[in-house]
Design a protein around this motif. Structure first.
Motif, short mmCIF file in Angstrom:
data_model
loop_
_atom_site.label_atom_id
_atom_site.label_comp_id
_atom_site.label_asym_id
_atom_site.label_seq_id
_atom_site.Cartn_x
_atom_site.Cartn_y
_atom_site.Cartn_z
N MET A 120 -2.61 5.71 0.55
CA MET A 120 -3.71 4.75 0.67
C MET A 120 -4.07 4.54 2.14
O MET A 120 -5.25 4.54 2.50
CB MET A 120 -3.32 3.41 0.02
CG MET A 120 -3.24 3.46 -1.49
SD MET A 120 -2.39 2.02 -2.21
CE MET A 120 -3.55 0.71 -1.88
N SER A 165 -5.71 7.67 3.55
CA SER A 165 -7.07 7.93 3.03
C SER A 165 -8.16 7.27 3.88
O SER A 165 -9.31 7.67 3.80
CB SER A 165 -7.18 7.46 1.58
OG SER A 165 -7.16 6.04 1.48
N GLY A 179 -7.49 -3.53 0.15
CA GLY A 179 -8.24 -2.83 1.19
C GLY A 179 -8.41 -3.66 2.45
O GLY A 179 -8.10 -4.84 2.48
N ALA A 193 0.87 -1.18 0.00
CA ALA A 193 0.00 0.00 0.00
C ALA A 193 0.90 1.22 0.00
O ALA A 193 2.05 1.15 0.42
CB ALA A 193 -0.90 0.00 1.23
N ARG A 217 -0.98 -4.48 -5.57
CA ARG A 217 -1.69 -3.42 -4.85
C ARG A 217 -2.64 -4.02 -3.83
O ARG A 217 -3.40 -4.93 -4.13
CB ARG A 217 -2.47 -2.53 -5.81
CG ARG A 217 -3.17 -1.36 -5.11
CD ARG A 217 -4.12 -0.60 -6.03
NE ARG A 217 -3.50 -0.17 -7.25
CZ ARG A 217 -2.93 1.02 -7.44
NH1 ARG A 217 -2.94 1.90 -6.47
NH2 ARG A 217 -2.39 1.33 -8.59
N THR A 223 -13.48 5.13 -1.30
CA THR A 223 -12.08 5.49 -1.11
C THR A 223 -11.18 4.49 -1.85
O THR A 223 -10.27 4.89 -2.58
CB THR A 223 -11.72 5.52 0.40
OG1 THR A 223 -12.53 6.51 1.03
CG2 THR A 223 -10.26 5.85 0.61
N ILE A 224 -11.44 3.22 -1.67
CA ILE A 224 -10.66 2.17 -2.33
C ILE A 224 -10.75 2.29 -3.85
O ILE A 224 -9.75 2.16 -4.56
CB ILE A 224 -11.10 0.77 -1.85
CG1 ILE A 224 -10.71 0.59 -0.39
CG2 ILE A 224 -10.50 -0.33 -2.73
CD1 ILE A 224 -11.31 -0.65 0.26
N TRP A 266 -8.22 4.58 -5.34
CA TRP A 266 -6.81 4.24 -5.26
C TRP A 266 -6.20 3.94 -6.62
O TRP A 266 -5.03 4.21 -6.83
CB TRP A 266 -6.58 3.03 -4.37
CG TRP A 266 -6.80 3.27 -2.92
CD1 TRP A 266 -6.96 4.47 -2.28
CD2 TRP A 266 -6.87 2.28 -1.91
NE1 TRP A 266 -7.14 4.27 -0.94
CE2 TRP A 266 -7.07 2.92 -0.68
CE3 TRP A 266 -6.76 0.89 -1.92
CZ2 TRP A 266 -7.19 2.24 0.53
CZ3 TRP A 266 -6.88 0.21 -0.72
CH2 TRP A 266 -7.08 0.88 0.48
#
Length: 121
Positions: A25, A28, A96, A21, A93, A115-116, A119
């Motif tokens: 990230m 956030s 979450g 991450a 990546r 939010t995710i 990214w």
């Protein structure tokens, strides 16, 4: 507003082996935090925190004395790097936090999902 470094540490523990991450990230998902607060929280990381799974938004190691160790630790988790030295975001990546983390955070799932979704941009 003071940033809760323990909350940042808890969220970093959600990043599983083989995933990475960015500082942003993590920030956030923590109210009032930014990438710099994430970096500051890592400087006071408790023993066992997988600090090495947090990289810059470009996928590179931050400029710090532990950067080579960080790269070795990520490679030991089979994290792939591109020719330019950045982590292969497409393959590694972080997807979450867990449902449990979301429930404990007090954030609503829709906010976390939005939010995710941001990214990848």
């Amino acid at each position: 507003m003071t940033v809760d470094y323990d909350a940042i540490h808890t969220l970093i523990r959600e990043v599983p082996k083989g995933e990475v991450a960015s500082y942003g990230m993590i920030a956030s998902l923590i109210p009032g935090a930014g990438p710099r607060q994430t970096a500051t929280a890592l400087r006071s990381a408790p023993e066992g925190l997988p600090w090495f799974r947090i990289v810059t938004a470009s996928g590179h190691m931050a400029d710090h004395s532990g950067a080579e160790k960080q790269r070795r630790l990520l490679k030991s988790e089979d994290v792939a790097f591109k020719k330019n030295g950045a982590v292969d975001w497409f393959a590694h990546r972080w997807r979450g936090p867990s449902k449990g983390w979301v429930e404990q955070s007090g954030l609503d799932i829709e906010t976390v999902m939005e939010t995710i979704a941001g990214w990848g941009r």
